[in-house]
Motif scaffolding. Structure first.
Motif, short mmCIF file in Angstrom:
data_model
loop_
_atom_site.label_atom_id
_atom_site.label_comp_id
_atom_site.label_asym_id
_atom_site.label_seq_id
_atom_site.Cartn_x
_atom_site.Cartn_y
_atom_site.Cartn_z
N ALA A 1 0.83 -1.19 0.00
CA ALA A 1 0.00 0.00 0.00
C ALA A 1 0.87 1.25 0.00
CB ALA A 1 -0.90 -0.01 1.22
N THR A 2 0.30 2.34 -0.47
CA THR A 2 0.99 3.62 -0.45
C THR A 2 1.00 4.16 0.97
OG1 THR A 2 0.27 4.06 -2.70
CG2 THR A 2 1.01 5.94 -1.39
N ILE A 3 2.16 4.65 1.40
CA ILE A 3 2.29 5.22 2.73
C ILE A 3 2.67 6.69 2.58
CG2 ILE A 3 3.59 5.15 4.90
CD1 ILE A 3 4.10 2.17 4.31
N THR B 1 11.83 2.58 7.46
CA THR B 1 11.01 1.42 7.10
C THR B 1 10.31 1.58 5.76
OG1 THR B 1 9.11 2.32 8.30
CG2 THR B 1 10.58 0.86 9.53
N LEU B 2 10.55 2.69 5.06
CA LEU B 2 9.90 2.94 3.77
C LEU B 2 10.72 2.38 2.62
CD1 LEU B 2 8.76 6.63 4.33
CD2 LEU B 2 7.49 4.53 4.80
N ALA B 3 10.07 2.11 1.51
CA ALA B 3 10.73 1.61 0.31
C ALA B 3 11.64 2.69 -0.29
CB ALA B 3 9.69 1.17 -0.72
#
Length: 88
Positions: free
Chosen positions: A2-4, A24-26
């Motif tokens: 999902a988009t964060i 923790t983000l891509a």
């Protein structure tokens, strides 16, 4: 996945905003600068840090007005630095 969405707080004057943990983000991130709606747009610089405490930052990308950019970057911390602010 999902988009964060994460807001990078900016000051309403010249200076650096509060750092935000993005560990923790891509890697692919889209940055959006909405602008201030004033006659003079400030420079908004995204800064990065990889040290554990988030104390040493380096400039990564600078907006010279409203806009959007998608870039690949992996780091622990990000913050926004505002410069050339003249009100608005």
């Amino acid at each position: 996945m999902a988009t964060i969405f994460v807001n990078l707080p900016a000051t309403a004057a010249n200076g650096a905003g509060t750092s935000t943990d993005v560990s923790t983000l891509a890697a692919t991130k889209t940055f959006v600068n909405g602008g201030n709606g004033g006659v003079f747009e400030p420079l908004v610089t995204i800064e990065l840090s990889n040290d554990a405490g988030g104390t040493n930052f380096s400039p990564f990308y600078t907006f010279q007005g409203p806009g959007e950019v998608t870039l690949n970057v992996v780091c622990r911390w990000m913050r926004v630095r505002v410069s050339n602010y003249r009100g608005g």
